[in-house]
Design a protein around this motif. Structure first.
Motif, mmCIF file in Angstrom:
data_model
loop_
_atom_site.group_PDB
_atom_site.id
_atom_site.type_symbol
_atom_site.label_atom_id
_atom_site.label_comp_id
_atom_site.label_asym_id
_atom_site.label_seq_id
_atom_site.Cartn_x
_atom_site.Cartn_y
_atom_site.Cartn_z
ATOM 1 N N ARG C 25 0.844 -1.192 0.000
ATOM 2 C CA ARG C 25 0.000 0.000 0.000
ATOM 3 C C ARG C 25 0.875 1.237 0.000
ATOM 4 O O ARG C 25 1.737 1.388 0.846
ATOM 5 C CB ARG C 25 -0.917 -0.006 1.213
ATOM 6 C CG ARG C 25 -2.066 -0.954 0.995
ATOM 7 C CD ARG C 25 -3.085 -0.797 2.078
ATOM 8 N NE ARG C 25 -4.181 -1.726 1.814
ATOM 9 C CZ ARG C 25 -4.751 -2.463 2.748
ATOM 10 N NH1 ARG C 25 -4.356 -2.374 3.991
ATOM 11 N NH2 ARG C 25 -5.735 -3.266 2.421
ATOM 12 N N GLN C 54 -1.136 -0.892 -4.285
ATOM 13 C CA GLN C 54 -2.446 -0.263 -4.093
ATOM 14 C C GLN C 54 -2.232 1.191 -3.707
ATOM 15 O O GLN C 54 -1.596 1.487 -2.706
ATOM 16 C CB GLN C 54 -3.217 -0.970 -2.988
ATOM 17 C CG GLN C 54 -3.585 -2.395 -3.342
ATOM 18 C CD GLN C 54 -4.572 -2.971 -2.367
ATOM 19 O OE1 GLN C 54 -4.604 -2.588 -1.199
ATOM 20 N NE2 GLN C 54 -5.385 -3.910 -2.826
ATOM 21 N N LEU C 55 -2.771 2.087 -4.531
ATOM 22 C CA LEU C 55 -2.562 3.513 -4.291
ATOM 23 C C LEU C 55 -3.644 4.091 -3.397
ATOM 24 O O LEU C 55 -4.830 3.861 -3.615
ATOM 25 C CB LEU C 55 -2.604 4.270 -5.611
ATOM 26 C CG LEU C 55 -1.396 4.202 -6.534
ATOM 27 C CD1 LEU C 55 -1.546 5.273 -7.598
ATOM 28 C CD2 LEU C 55 -0.104 4.379 -5.759
ATOM 29 N N LEU C 56 -3.208 4.844 -2.401
ATOM 30 C CA LEU C 56 -4.151 5.647 -1.622
ATOM 31 C C LEU C 56 -3.869 7.083 -1.957
ATOM 32 O O LEU C 56 -2.817 7.618 -1.598
ATOM 33 C CB LEU C 56 -3.965 5.372 -0.140
ATOM 34 C CG LEU C 56 -4.550 4.014 0.165
ATOM 35 C CD1 LEU C 56 -3.577 3.133 0.843
ATOM 36 C CD2 LEU C 56 -5.833 4.173 0.916
ATOM 37 N N ARG C 65 0.094 10.942 8.024
ATOM 38 C CA ARG C 65 -0.629 10.318 9.138
ATOM 39 C C ARG C 65 -0.783 8.821 8.923
ATOM 40 O O ARG C 65 -0.591 8.014 9.832
ATOM 41 C CB ARG C 65 -2.029 10.943 9.301
ATOM 42 C CG ARG C 65 -2.107 12.078 10.290
ATOM 43 C CD ARG C 65 -1.417 11.780 11.591
ATOM 44 N NE ARG C 65 -2.174 10.919 12.482
ATOM 45 C CZ ARG C 65 -2.999 11.365 13.413
ATOM 46 N NH1 ARG C 65 -3.173 12.637 13.584
ATOM 47 N NH2 ARG C 65 -3.634 10.506 14.184
ATOM 48 N N LEU C 66 -1.150 8.455 7.707
ATOM 49 C CA LEU C 66 -1.305 7.030 7.390
ATOM 50 C C LEU C 66 0.013 6.303 7.623
ATOM 51 O O LEU C 66 0.046 5.192 8.152
ATOM 52 C CB LEU C 66 -1.771 6.836 5.940
ATOM 53 C CG LEU C 66 -3.184 7.324 5.610
ATOM 54 C CD1 LEU C 66 -3.508 7.067 4.146
ATOM 55 C CD2 LEU C 66 -4.213 6.658 6.502
ATOM 56 N N ARG C 68 2.500 7.285 9.678
ATOM 57 C CA ARG C 68 2.758 7.264 11.124
ATOM 58 C C ARG C 68 1.972 6.151 11.810
ATOM 59 O O ARG C 68 2.463 5.495 12.709
ATOM 60 C CB ARG C 68 2.346 8.593 11.756
ATOM 61 C CG ARG C 68 3.358 9.670 11.603
ATOM 62 C CD ARG C 68 3.110 10.808 12.591
ATOM 63 N NE ARG C 68 4.303 11.645 12.636
ATOM 64 C CZ ARG C 68 4.569 12.575 11.723
ATOM 65 N NH1 ARG C 68 3.738 12.786 10.742
ATOM 66 N NH2 ARG C 68 5.678 13.283 11.810
ATOM 67 N N ASN C 69 0.704 5.972 11.391
ATOM 68 C CA ASN C 69 -0.141 4.957 12.025
ATOM 69 C C ASN C 69 0.121 3.547 11.498
ATOM 70 O O ASN C 69 -0.475 2.592 11.976
ATOM 71 C CB ASN C 69 -1.618 5.293 11.807
ATOM 72 C CG ASN C 69 -2.059 6.492 12.627
ATOM 73 O OD1 ASN C 69 -1.329 6.925 13.524
ATOM 74 N ND2 ASN C 69 -3.213 7.024 12.323
ATOM 75 N N GLY C 70 1.000 3.457 10.500
ATOM 76 C CA GLY C 70 1.303 2.127 9.970
ATOM 77 C C GLY C 70 0.230 1.570 9.068
ATOM 78 O O GLY C 70 0.144 0.367 8.875
ATOM 79 N N ASP C 71 -0.606 2.449 8.508
ATOM 80 C CA ASP C 71 -1.699 1.957 7.673
ATOM 81 C C ASP C 71 -1.291 1.796 6.211
ATOM 82 O O ASP C 71 -2.049 1.251 5.419
ATOM 83 C CB ASP C 71 -2.900 2.901 7.782
ATOM 84 C CG ASP C 71 -3.474 2.873 9.190
ATOM 85 O OD1 ASP C 71 -3.517 1.779 9.780
ATOM 86 O OD2 ASP C 71 -3.843 3.941 9.710
ATOM 87 N N VAL C 72 -0.113 2.300 5.849
ATOM 88 C CA VAL C 72 0.416 2.055 4.510
ATOM 89 C C VAL C 72 1.861 1.573 4.661
ATOM 90 O O VAL C 72 2.474 1.705 5.726
ATOM 91 C CB VAL C 72 0.382 3.322 3.623
ATOM 92 C CG1 VAL C 72 -1.035 3.697 3.269
ATOM 93 C CG2 VAL C 72 1.089 4.481 4.312
ATOM 94 N N HIS C 229 4.063 -5.053 11.103
ATOM 95 C CA HIS C 229 3.299 -5.698 10.047
ATOM 96 C C HIS C 229 3.574 -5.126 8.667
ATOM 97 O O HIS C 229 3.107 -5.662 7.682
ATOM 98 C CB HIS C 229 1.813 -5.566 10.345
ATOM 99 C CG HIS C 229 1.394 -4.143 10.402
ATOM 100 N ND1 HIS C 229 1.408 -3.426 11.571
ATOM 101 C CD2 HIS C 229 1.034 -3.296 9.432
ATOM 102 C CE1 HIS C 229 1.050 -2.191 11.308
ATOM 103 N NE2 HIS C 229 0.819 -2.081 10.025
#
Ligand SMILES: Nc1ncnc2c1ncn2[C@@H]1O[C@H](COP(=O)(O)OP(=O)(O)O)[C@@H](O)[C@H]1O
Ligand SMILES: [Mg+2]
Lengths: 238, 234, 270
Positions: C25, C54-56, C65-66, C68-72, C229
């Motif tokens: 991501r 996968q592009l956000l 932010r994404l 920092r939060n580990g969402d990408v 992860h």
């Protein structure tokens, strides 16, 4: 034989709305196997009294007691409302509903409902929506819906109030049969003719108070009070 | 005016050629919003019914809260669900962020208050009719609720369709929790937002027209389904 | 019909989330995505590395932010200070400069502030302020917005003191361009977004070329030390490919409406 829920005894019982007594205080005993007819002019409190007897209105001030607990007593009563309450279901489903509520299996409940429908000539309309019935048919349907649980006490609030002669006769016949089978009936009417035809006992209600409570025979021969007499003569009593 | 015409032409072109991307995002829109509404109704119908038959302290306040939640901006819901399912959030380990599942969850939050509120309004009316009868028959609270749900299923359907309308047209929440990832989480509304931001107004408008057609098709399909179930109106 | 809802949802979750194993991501800014370069790069990566990217597409602030939060797993952004801070705080492995393009000044074709002839980007913005001509600002802390503020400061001007001719719209590049087009206003855009933009209206590219308008893109891999992860291995393969010769070839060769848009200038530090 199951233990009887009667007698039903009222002592100083009232129905109040916002503090104002609509009915009562009433002392009354309903003891069994007869048809008690509550008569009185519009607004005299017939509906409120019947609803209190059945437990739909809270009893204030005095007491209301059955021979058994209120919960047990409730299971052996049924109520027919002045304006039929139709469920958004078919005729047969309406009639079967009280059995379903008591946990009777669907198939058996339907069979019994079909039998009851036949007794009031509704068998042609079984699977129609109840809302498609005429006024008289609606009231017959709610009558058998009340009878299907074989209640010991049946309450009816002016069941023929807005019906024509034919429907009234059919319902009265059903009531006579029901009483003959030993059901205790408490009903109201403002039709003196109906009271004459059906009543064993008369309760005359005026302004929320029981004015007379006596045998129908005695009442129609000679009312004990001047208001009773006036009511019987068709005079205006308030 | 030209833009409208171009939008119509674009919608027509997309439909006639059955554009593969279009089919994919349309199906995903349907999958996400229908699933969300199914869940919202599974929550909303019993809750609406319970609110109709139960009197308790603070009931009016509870209903007011639910009505207020109907106005919750989807972006706020999206942010809330994002924070729940972010890797750094309490449910991060599930790895659901940027998946259709996360989008479904967000839309459940968006649709449920609406479904509860409309269900409650419909069932409350039914309860007013049934009240005396059901009390007289000594029904349990559970029986009252199920009777209202069954007999009030038309009102519940209206509620579900309103929820569907809000879900299928919603973009703020699913943009945040879905991420509008091509071939993974892109749906009609996020595609519309994307094309608008690119200045491709006619394509965006074309997709919008398809979205409306889809909503109409779903409404008609469900109403027809019910009409065949029982011909007469209550 | 009886539905076992929890089981249904659980099954759905498993089905949906486990669909792709080899995916990375990548959070990118709208300006990068608008160019259409990703439509060239992503299929090539898929084909040559077997990795689905996968592009956000989000604003710079949200991208960070994404991350920092580990969402990408990685970011592709263009806001140097923020990127360096991201790495310094340990959220990024390193900052890998990848390519650049430039910012351009867009405005009404008749150019009422006369910015086309300006000597520098700062002079061009000064002219707009002097004539108080309508200007649309992103106002969203994006890379483009940061750069716009930087140039105002070079011109010794403070947007906080501007009158109503200065509109902060707080939106992405595309939405801001739509606003500028509707208002016939000046706006700072990256070249790619401008070229790909479909609703130009009466706007035209008026000024470009100042070194201050250099727009550097960097690739930042999210640190596995922070978020265990993240798919570090896959992300570094993508990073190597993008900064390597294949990435360079495709990036330099990419053309939008006949114009070459990006220059590959890969250099990774850290
Ligand atoms: N919900 C209510 N609130 C206040 N007064 C009521 C309500 N229902 C009935 N009443 C009043 O109580 C009295 C008795 O009413 P009711 O029992 O319906 O009489 P009946 O059935 O003999 O016509 C009437 O004066 C009626 O206006
Ligand atoms: Mg009455």
């Amino acid at each position: 034989m199951v233990e009887s829920i009667l007698p039903l005894e009222l002592a100083g019982a009232c129905v109040r709305r916002r503090g104002k007594a609509l009915v009562g205080p009433v002392d009354l005993t309903i003891s069994g196997r007869e048809l008690t007819m509550v008569i009185g002019p519009n607004g005299s409190g017939k509906t409120s009294l019947l609803r209190m007897l059945h437990g739909l209105e809270r009893t204030r001030d005095g007491t209301l007691s059955w021979a058994v607990s209120k919960e047990l007593a409730r299971r052996r009563q049924a109520f027919v409302f002045q304006t039929p309450i139709l469920m958004r279901r078919t005729v047969v489903e309406n009639i079967a509903y009280p059995l379903i509520v008591r946990g009777v299996g669907r198939k058996h409940a339907r069979e019994k409902a079909v039998q009851w429908a036949a007794r009031v000539d509704l068998d042609a309309y079984l699977d129609r929506p109840a809302s498609a019935l005429s006024g008289g048919e609606r009231q017959k349907m709610t009558m058998v819906r009340a009878l299907i649980t074989d209640p010991e006490v049946l309450f009816l609030d002016e069941p023929c109030a807005s019906l024509d002669g034919t429907s009234t006769r059919e319902i009265e016949e059903l009531l006579i049969q029901t009483r003959r089978q030993g059901t205790t009936i408490v009903m109201s009417t403002h039709d003196l003719g109906q009271a004459r035809r059906l009543a064993d006992r008369i309760v005359l209600l005026l302004r929320g108070k029981v004015h007379e409570a006596c045998s129908a025979e005695g009442f129609f021969r000679q009312p004990a009070t001047a208001e009773g007499e006036s009511f019987l003569q068709g005079g205006i009593v308030e | 005016m030209n833009d409208f015409l171009q939008g119509l032409i674009e919608a027509f072109r997309l439909l006639v050629t059955l554009d593969q991307d279009l089919v994919e995002i349309t199906l995903r829109s349907l999958q996400v919003s229908l699933t969300a509404v199914l869940i919202a109704t599974a929550i909303g119908a019993p809750l609406g019914s319970w609110l109709a038959v139960t009197r308790f302290r603070g009931r009016r306040q509870a209903i007011a809260c639910i009505n207020a939640l109907m106005g919750l901006p989807p972006v706020v819901v999206g942010l809330f669900v994002y924070l729940l399912f972010s890797r750094s959030g309490p449910f991060g380990v599930l790895g659901l962020l940027f998946t259709p599942t996360a989008m479904i969850i967000a839309q459940v939050f968006i649709a449920t208050p609406l479904v509860v509120s409309i269900s409650h309004q419909g069932l409350r009316e039914l309860w007013a009719q049934y009240h005396d009868l059901l009390i007289s028959l000594n029904t349990s609270k559970r029986q009252r609720m199920t009777t209202l749900i069954w007999d009030g299923r038309r009102a519940l359907l209206t509620a579900a369709l309103a929820g569907f309308g809000r879900a299928i047209g919603e973009v703020g929440a699913i943009m945040i929790v879905g991420g509008n990832i091509d071939q993974a989480t892109r749906v009609l509304t996020t595609a519309i937002a994307l094309e608008t931001s690119k200045g491709n107004f006619s394509l965006a408008l074309g997709l919008g027209i398809i979205l409306i057609l889809l909503a109409i098709a779903v409404n008609l399909a469900i109403h027809n389904l019910l009409r065949t179930e029982r011909a007469s109106l209550w | 019909m009886k539905l076992n809802i929890p089981a249904f949802v659980a099954a759905l979750a498993v089905l949906l989330s486990a669909a792709h194993a080899e995916t990375v991501r990548l959070a990118v800014t709208t300006s990068f995505h608008n160019s259409g370069l990703s439509d060239t790069l992503l299929p090539a990566i898929q084909q040559e590395l077997g990795i689905e990217v996968q592009l956000l597409v989000v604003g710079t602030g949200q991208a960070l932010r994404l991350g920092r939060n580990g969402d990408v797993d990685a970011l592709l952004v263009h806001s140097r200070d923020a990127e360096e801070q991201f790495v310094a705080e340990g959220f990024g492995v390193r900052r890998c400069e990848l390519m650049y393009n430039d910012f351009v000044l867009i405005g009404p074709k008749d150019d009422p502030a006369g910015v086309a002839a300006a000597a520098s980007a700062a002079a061009a913005l000064s002219a707009i302020a002097t004539f108080e001509k309508r200007f649309v600002s992103r106002g969203d802390d994006s890379g483009t917005h940061t750069r716009e503020l930087h140039i105002w400061s070079l011109a010794d001007l403070d947007p906080d003191e501007f009158g109503s001719w200065y509109s902060e719209v707080g939106a992405g590049m595309g939405a801001s361009l739509n606003t500028a087009s509707a208002l016939n206003a000046y706006i700072l855009s990256d070249r790619a977004s401008w070229l790909a933009f479909g609703n130009k209206g009466a706007l035209a590219l008026l000024y470009s070329g100042d070194a201050e308008l250099h727009n550097q893109y960097a690739f930042l891999q999210v640190s596995q030390a922070r978020h265990s992860h993240v798919k570090a291995e896959l992300a570094s393969r993508v990073e190597r490919w993008l900064s390597g010769p294949r990435g360079g070839e495709l990036i330099n060769g990419f053309r939008l409406q006949g114009e070459s848009l990006f220059r590959h200038n890969a250099s990774c530090n850290g």
